[in-house]
Write a protein that holds these residues in place. Structure first.
Motif, short mmCIF file in Angstrom:
data_model
loop_
_atom_site.label_atom_id
_atom_site.label_comp_id
_atom_site.label_asym_id
_atom_site.label_seq_id
_atom_site.Cartn_x
_atom_site.Cartn_y
_atom_site.Cartn_z
N UNK A 154 72.57 74.76 10.09
CA UNK A 154 71.60 75.10 9.06
C UNK A 154 70.36 74.24 9.23
N UNK A 155 69.20 74.83 9.00
CA UNK A 155 67.94 74.13 9.22
C UNK A 155 66.92 74.65 8.23
N UNK A 156 66.31 73.74 7.46
CA UNK A 156 65.33 74.15 6.46
C UNK A 156 64.18 73.15 6.42
N UNK A 157 62.96 73.66 6.40
CA UNK A 157 61.78 72.81 6.36
C UNK A 157 60.91 73.21 5.17
N UNK A 158 60.31 72.21 4.52
CA UNK A 158 59.41 72.48 3.41
C UNK A 158 58.24 71.50 3.49
N UNK A 159 57.03 72.02 3.37
CA UNK A 159 55.83 71.17 3.36
C UNK A 159 55.18 71.30 2.00
N UNK A 160 54.72 70.16 1.48
CA UNK A 160 54.00 70.15 0.21
C UNK A 160 52.51 70.15 0.53
N UNK A 161 51.84 71.23 0.19
CA UNK A 161 50.42 71.39 0.49
C UNK A 161 49.58 70.27 -0.10
#
Length: 100
Positions: free
Chosen positions: A45-52
């Motif tokens: 499993x692989x998840x990425x999140x960026x906070x603008x």
């Protein structure tokens, strides 16, 4: 999560970018696999999140340990190879806290 599966959750500074965040998580996974007494693993499993607004990057990975000699070991990644020739030094330092 289970005896052979765990989750890595990391945060990286804006300067690291998404690839830097992924590298931190991947190295952290490799360190943890070795600490648990193994070398082989796969990412399930692989998840990425960026906070603008802040520019921060989060990377989560679900890692499954693969025992040596199992039929899956031939296709699994080596934690020691992922860390490189100085894997013992990196293991002694522990999981990375930043890219670079």
């Amino acid at each position: 999560m289970s005896k052979d599966t765990f989750k890595i959750a990391t945060n990286a500074a804006p300067a690291c970018g998404p690839n830097g965040a992924r590298n931190v998580a991947f190295k952290s996974a490799s360190v943890e696999v070795i600490r648990r007494g193994y070398d082989k693993f796969v990412i399930v499993g692989d998840n990425h999140n960026s906070d603008f607004w802040s520019g921060a990057h989060e990377q989560d990975m679900v890692v499954r340990i693969i025992p040596e000699g199992s039929r899956e070991a031939a296709n699994a990644l080596s934690a020691r190879q992922q860390l490189g020739d100085d894997w013992q030094e990196q293991l002694a330092k522990g999981s990375p806290t930043t890219c670079g």
